[in-house]
Design a protein around this motif. Structure first.
Motif, PDB file in Angstrom:
ATOM      1  N   GLY A  27      19.415  39.960  22.431  1.00  0.00           N
ATOM      2  CA  GLY A  27      18.907  39.426  21.178  1.00  0.00           C
ATOM      3  C   GLY A  27      17.821  38.388  21.378  1.00  0.00           C
ATOM      4  O   GLY A  27      17.402  38.112  22.496  1.00  0.00           O
ATOM      5  N   PRO A  28      17.351  37.787  20.287  1.00  0.00           N
ATOM      6  CA  PRO A  28      16.261  36.798  20.362  1.00  0.00           C
ATOM      7  C   PRO A  28      16.599  35.581  21.211  1.00  0.00           C
ATOM      8  O   PRO A  28      15.717  34.934  21.758  1.00  0.00           O
ATOM      9  N   LEU A  29      17.885  35.267  21.265  1.00  0.00           N
ATOM     10  CA  LEU A  29      18.356  34.208  22.140  1.00  0.00           C
ATOM     11  C   LEU A  29      19.767  34.547  22.565  1.00  0.00           C
ATOM     12  O   LEU A  29      20.458  35.339  21.906  1.00  0.00           O
ATOM     13  N   THR A  30      20.179  33.991  23.689  1.00  0.00           N
ATOM     14  CA  THR A  30      21.516  34.286  24.188  1.00  0.00           C
ATOM     15  C   THR A  30      22.020  33.135  25.036  1.00  0.00           C
ATOM     16  O   THR A  30      21.227  32.434  25.676  1.00  0.00           O
ATOM     17  N   VAL A  43      15.893  31.507  25.104  1.00  0.00           N
ATOM     18  CA  VAL A  43      15.168  32.067  23.958  1.00  0.00           C
ATOM     19  C   VAL A  43      14.060  32.967  24.497  1.00  0.00           C
ATOM     20  O   VAL A  43      13.183  32.519  25.238  1.00  0.00           O
ATOM     21  N   SER A  44      14.101  34.240  24.110  1.00  0.00           N
ATOM     22  CA  SER A  44      13.159  35.228  24.646  1.00  0.00           C
ATOM     23  C   SER A  44      12.219  35.806  23.600  1.00  0.00           C
ATOM     24  O   SER A  44      11.207  36.411  23.954  1.00  0.00           O
ATOM     25  N   ASP A  45      12.527  35.667  22.332  1.00  0.00           N
ATOM     26  CA  ASP A  45      11.650  36.187  21.289  1.00  0.00           C
ATOM     27  C   ASP A  45      10.441  35.265  21.130  1.00  0.00           C
ATOM     28  O   ASP A  45      10.608  34.066  20.864  1.00  0.00           O
ATOM     29  N   LEU A  48      10.236  33.230  17.723  1.00  0.00           N
ATOM     30  CA  LEU A  48      11.286  32.221  17.628  1.00  0.00           C
ATOM     31  C   LEU A  48      11.023  31.089  18.612  1.00  0.00           C
ATOM     32  O   LEU A  48      11.179  29.906  18.275  1.00  0.00           O
ATOM     33  N   LEU A  49      10.590  31.442  19.815  1.00  0.00           N
ATOM     34  CA  LEU A  49      10.323  30.421  20.827  1.00  0.00           C
ATOM     35  C   LEU A  49       9.195  29.493  20.376  1.00  0.00           C
ATOM     36  O   LEU A  49       9.295  28.271  20.509  1.00  0.00           O
ATOM     37  N   ARG A  50       8.133  30.041  19.816  1.00  0.00           N
ATOM     38  CA  ARG A  50       7.043  29.196  19.319  1.00  0.00           C
ATOM     39  C   ARG A  50       7.532  28.209  18.259  1.00  0.00           C
ATOM     40  O   ARG A  50       7.162  27.036  18.264  1.00  0.00           O
ATOM     41  N   ARG A  51       8.338  28.716  17.339  1.00  0.00           N
ATOM     42  CA  ARG A  51       8.810  27.841  16.258  1.00  0.00           C
ATOM     43  C   ARG A  51       9.708  26.733  16.794  1.00  0.00           C
ATOM     44  O   ARG A  51       9.634  25.584  16.338  1.00  0.00           O
ATOM     45  N   LEU A 305      19.516  29.143  13.139  1.00  0.00           N
ATOM     46  CA  LEU A 305      18.395  29.969  13.599  1.00  0.00           C
ATOM     47  C   LEU A 305      17.782  30.810  12.484  1.00  0.00           C
ATOM     48  O   LEU A 305      16.612  31.196  12.564  1.00  0.00           O
ATOM     49  N   GLY A 306      18.553  31.095  11.443  1.00  0.00           N
ATOM     50  CA  GLY A 306      17.995  31.843  10.323  1.00  0.00           C
ATOM     51  C   GLY A 306      16.814  31.127   9.700  1.00  0.00           C
ATOM     52  O   GLY A 306      15.856  31.750   9.231  1.00  0.00           O
ATOM     53  N   GLU A 307      16.839  29.801   9.744  1.00  0.00           N
ATOM     54  CA  GLU A 307      15.753  28.991   9.204  1.00  0.00           C
ATOM     55  C   GLU A 307      14.461  29.170  10.007  1.00  0.00           C
ATOM     56  O   GLU A 307      13.358  28.961   9.504  1.00  0.00           O
TER      57      GLU A 307
END
Length: 414
Positions: A27-30, A43-45, A48-51, A305-307
């Motif tokens: 997933g996007p993070l694990t 965090v690999s997405d 998401l990582l930029r944010r 993380l939804g935010e």
């Protein structure tokens, strides 16, 4: 999250891209487990990582925001201790980071970087002369040892006014910082030797100032305007800039050479004028991030993380650690497509996070790019028949899950 058990990170980094793929699959993070059982979120997405990298609720200061540090669970014997314990802009947060970065930026100017071009060209030519001599009569040459490594270390030495006799010790301790499977004794020894070398350099430059970055930082340290560097911040800033400015550039040049030698079709595009050396550099940074995973950041408060556009219902808890998985993000198929693993200098989207993002973006990125932009065409122009001397699968990675490069790069000059 489908996977609740942490993925155990190999401290020796023996399969960085295989491990990066496994991180992305979760997933996007694990959750991941770092050396000595230390827990973090990888965090690999890329989005998401930029944010997260730009959100003020994410800190780099363990003393204020990492529960494990505050509770005394992180000792000087931890293999990544140097990465989190230093007091410089790398680990600073908020106003402290702004203060430290501004002070360093005064010394690390674009003018100073641009002025290094003639010297970098001179060093490059000298090293290629040595490579040519070593490769006479069909002898195998280790390009990492003979070219990729000494170029950045000489540039850094010139930039900081480091005496030639201190070069070997500097290299040894920088290597040790990136040795993420080190024993507790090795970690302690590295920490002690690094500070001793830097203190010796500072003492020398206080006695005999020069037109170098160490002297400029000492002037900032000794400035009495109320915003100066403390002595510890001075030493830790030197530690950051020497180590980060050295290893990352070594890996960039190493990985670019390897990529071109193992993708002759891409090398032909460059030689035929269908792709630029800048394209080679940016695609290398994307597909082979010199720093595979960067420790650490910390949640200042609970982060839903939804935010951030991440998975709903997943929360990074206050005080938990975050690992920026740059190698995984650089090959993310959601951003780069099904061929994200492929080295393609004509790729339209080469945007990457190899130098970080946001307020902590690497201050030395222009210098690293400049060194590679000079070194790569010079090497391939001098040795148009350059070939790997061993099968690709026999090349071994450096002993680190942070540093992404090769232990050696044996070639025939032809």
């Amino acid at each position: 999250m489908a996977h609740l058990d942490p993925l155990v990170i190999d401290p020796a980094g023996r399969d960085i891209h295989g491990e990066a793929a496994r991180i992305r699959e979760r997933g996007p993070l694990t959750p991941v487990e770092l050396p000595d059982g230390v827990q973090a979120w990888a965090v690999s997405d890329p989005g998401l990582l930029r944010r997260l990298l730009t959100d003020p609720r994410v800190s780099k200061d363990p003393r204020r925001h990492w529960t494990s540090w505050i509770n005394g669970e992180i000792t000087p014997q931890w293999p990544l201790f140097t990465w989190v314990a230093v007091q410089n802009m790398f680990t600073a947060y908020g106003g402290e980071h702004k203060r430290l970065r501004a002070l360093v930026a005064k010394a690390f100017t674009a003018r100073r970087t641009a002025a290094l071009r003639p010297r970098i060209e001179e060093i490059t030519t000298d090293l290629l002369d040595r490579v040519e001599e070593a490769g006479r009569d069909g002898q195998v040459v280790d390009l990492r040892e003979g070219f990729c490594y000494p170029l950045p270390i000489q540039v850094i030495s010139d930039l900081f006014g480091l005496p030639e006799e201190q070069g070997a010790e500097l290299r040894a301790v920088v290597d040790s910082v990136f040795h993420t499977s080190a024993t507790p004794e090795e970690v302690t020894d590295t920490y002690t030797r690094f500070y001793a070398a830097l203190a010796k350099l500072v003492a020398l430059k206080r006695e005999s100032p020069g037109d170098d970055l160490t002297t400029a930082l000492i002037a900032t340290r000794d400035d009495e305007d109320g915003t100066h560097l403390s002595e510890q911040e001075l030493l830790d800033t030197l530690m950051l800039m020497v180590s980060a400015g050295h290893e990352t550039t070594v890996n960039l040049i190493d990985n670019a050479i390897h990529a071109l030698l193992t993708h002759p079709d891409q090398l032909a595009l460059v030689r035929g004028g269908h792709a630029s050396w800048d394209a080679v550099i940016e695609e290398t940074l994307r597909v082979e991030a010199p720093v595979a995973s960067l420790p650490l950041r910390y949640a200042v408060e609970d982060l839903a993380l939804g935010e951030f556009g991440g998975p709903e219902g997943v929360v990074i808890g206050k005080g938990e650690a975050i690992l920026a998985a740059y190698a995984a993000a650089g090959r993310h198929p959601g951003k780069y497509g099904a061929d994200a693993d492929r080295f393609d200098v004509t790729r339209v989207d080469k945007e990457h996070l190899a130098f970080g993002y946001g307020v902590h973006f690497c201050l030395g990125a222009p210098l690293g790019r400049l060194e590679a932009r000079i070194a790569l065409p010079a090497l391939f122009d001098r040795f148009p028949g350059l070939q790997l001397a061993v099968p690709q699968q026999e090349l071994e990675p450096v002993d680190s899950f942070i540093s992404n490069g090769h232990r050696s790069l044996p070639v025939h000059l032809r």
